[in-house]
Design an enzyme around this catalytic site. Structure first.
Site, PDB file in Angstrom:
ATOM      1  N   TYR A 142      -8.334  14.235  -7.813  1.00 55.27           N
ATOM      2  CA  TYR A 142      -7.373  13.549  -8.747  1.00 55.27           C
ATOM      3  C   TYR A 142      -6.699  14.722  -9.474  1.00 55.27           C
ATOM      4  O   TYR A 142      -5.390  14.635  -9.694  1.00 55.27           O
ATOM      5  CB  TYR A 142      -8.283  12.728  -9.777  1.00 55.27           C
ATOM      6  CG  TYR A 142      -7.655  11.899 -10.739  1.00 55.27           C
ATOM      7  CD1 TYR A 142      -6.883  10.701 -10.281  1.00 55.27           C
ATOM      8  CD2 TYR A 142      -7.638  12.371 -11.997  1.00 55.27           C
ATOM      9  CE1 TYR A 142      -6.286  10.275 -11.351  1.00 55.27           C
ATOM     10  CE2 TYR A 142      -6.753  11.596 -13.191  1.00 55.27           C
ATOM     11  CZ  TYR A 142      -6.316  10.446 -12.527  1.00 55.27           C
ATOM     12  OH  TYR A 142      -5.601   9.757 -13.478  1.00 55.27           O
ATOM     13  N   ASP A 159       0.876  -1.245   0.047  1.00 52.54           N
ATOM     14  CA  ASP A 159      -0.121  -0.124  -0.002  1.00 52.54           C
ATOM     15  C   ASP A 159       1.025   1.156   0.064  1.00 52.54           C
ATOM     16  O   ASP A 159       1.824   1.606   1.038  1.00 52.54           O
ATOM     17  CB  ASP A 159      -0.830   0.092   1.165  1.00 52.54           C
ATOM     18  CG  ASP A 159      -1.780   1.211   1.447  1.00 52.54           C
ATOM     19  OD1 ASP A 159      -1.882   2.106   0.446  1.00 52.54           O
ATOM     20  OD2 ASP A 159      -2.830   1.388   2.175  1.00 52.54           O
ATOM     21  N   VAL A 160       0.913   1.801  -1.188  1.00 53.64           N
ATOM     22  CA  VAL A 160       1.856   2.843  -1.334  1.00 53.64           C
ATOM     23  C   VAL A 160       1.775   4.096  -0.293  1.00 53.64           C
ATOM     24  O   VAL A 160       2.548   4.843   0.096  1.00 53.64           O
ATOM     25  CB  VAL A 160       2.056   3.538  -2.801  1.00 53.64           C
ATOM     26  CG1 VAL A 160       2.489   2.348  -3.775  1.00 53.64           C
ATOM     27  CG2 VAL A 160       0.873   4.126  -2.887  1.00 53.64           C
ATOM     28  N   ASN A 198       3.392   4.741 -10.650  1.00 57.13           N
ATOM     29  CA  ASN A 198       2.118   4.452 -11.350  1.00 57.13           C
ATOM     30  C   ASN A 198       0.957   4.485 -10.484  1.00 57.13           C
ATOM     31  O   ASN A 198      -0.114   4.601 -10.793  1.00 57.13           O
ATOM     32  CB  ASN A 198       2.202   3.349 -12.383  1.00 57.13           C
ATOM     33  CG  ASN A 198       0.883   3.058 -12.757  1.00 57.13           C
ATOM     34  OD1 ASN A 198       0.451   3.482 -13.740  1.00 57.13           O
ATOM     35  ND2 ASN A 198       0.168   1.892 -12.174  1.00 57.13           N
ATOM     36  N   LYS A 219      -2.535  15.099  -9.279  1.00 55.07           N
ATOM     37  CA  LYS A 219      -1.649  15.059 -10.695  1.00 55.07           C
ATOM     38  C   LYS A 219      -1.249  16.370 -11.109  1.00 55.07           C
ATOM     39  O   LYS A 219       0.160  16.172 -11.724  1.00 55.07           O
ATOM     40  CB  LYS A 219      -2.935  14.820 -11.905  1.00 55.07           C
ATOM     41  CG  LYS A 219      -3.336  13.118 -11.646  1.00 55.07           C
ATOM     42  CD  LYS A 219      -2.100  12.175 -11.494  1.00 55.07           C
ATOM     43  CE  LYS A 219      -2.855  10.774 -11.445  1.00 55.07           C
ATOM     44  NZ  LYS A 219      -1.636   9.691 -11.422  1.00 55.07           N
TER      45      LYS A 219
END
Length: 267
Positions: A172, A76-77, A103, A176
């Protein structure tokens, strides 16, 4: 059980890395773009650590390139201890790290107006897309700086949402856009240590995440409209090209998208 708690290395190795094989970490490798990139690298002879939340999907990815050398690590990053265990396992099994494809990400709840987005939903997207990317980049940077010979490459998956937003995508889109700053800072700070960093902004690759675009997705003018998609293998080949450049060359930013999607002229 987390390998950090047991004292055992995370993951299990399939195949045997050759002495001079290039090594990579791909996060979010259990599906979509991460899976396609991991398979592309494995088939090209890279040794690849596959990181993701579900070991069973990582093993499915590894099975698509049975002759490759892969390491499946449940990660789990957004959890610092998971990221530390991942890179410790890479160091123990591969000895060095040449590439991180950063990613892993989540879109979060779609179609939610700004004023109705819960803080928990916001925080989940930020923790995964931004904090997770930072944690992995930091661990990769540290290992690339310390290893001999020094250096390596980090490629961040920015998405075209790093350039322009979709309606009702504030979490999101914000993360980004922040990844672009992460990419630029890593590029600058990596110069003394032969660490290159680039970013690929991807638009409408055919994955489970973009399946809804075929049926119709909200446009800036308030209408629902289907959008074209491209084969995810085209993305994977682009990442491989970026990855296999000598460290004296770098693709700083690349945009790969379905030709007729409403990106140029979106509005």
């Amino acid at each position: 059980m987390n390998a950090e708690l047991t004292g055992q290395p995370a993951g299990h190795l399939t195949g045997h890395p050759a002495e001079h094989t290039r090594t990579a970490v791909v996060t979010g490798a259990g599906s979509g773009i991460g899976r396609a990139v991991a398979v592309e690298l494995l088939r090209a002879g890279w040794s690849v650590a596959l990181a993701g939340r579900r070991v069973e999907t990582l093993e499915e990815t590894a099975a698509l390139a049975p002759d490759g050398t892969s390491l499946c690590v449940r990660t789990d990053v957004s959890e610092p201890q998971d990221v530390a265990a991942l890179f410790s396992s890479v160091r123990e099994n591969f000895g060095r790290l040449d590439l991180l494809f950063n990613n892993a990400g989540t879109f979060g709840p779609g179609g939610v107006p700004v004023e109705e987005l819960s803080y928990d939903a916001w925080r989940h997207v930020v923790d995964t897309n931004l904090n997770g990317a930072f944690l992995c980049a930091q661990a990769a940077f540290r290992q690339m700086k310390e290893q001999d010979p020094q250096g390596g490459r980090i490629i961040n998956n920015g998405s075209i949402s790093a350039q322009v937003p979709r309606p009702q995508s504030i979490a999101y889109t914000t993360t980004k856009h922040a990844l672009t700053g992460l990419t630029k800072s890593l590029s600058l700070d990596g110069r003394p240590y032969r660490i290159a960093c680039g970013q690929i902004d991807i638009g409408n690759a055919a994955t489970d995440m973009t399946e809804r675009m075929r049926a119709g997705i909200l446009q800036a003018n308030g209408e629902l409209a289907p959008e074209p998609v491209m084969d995810v293998s085209d993305v994977a080949r682009t990442v491989r090209h970026m990855a296999e450049l000598p460290l004296e060359a770098n693709v700083q930013f690349a945009t790969v998208l379905a030709t007729n999607m409403p990106f140029i002229g979106r509005g």
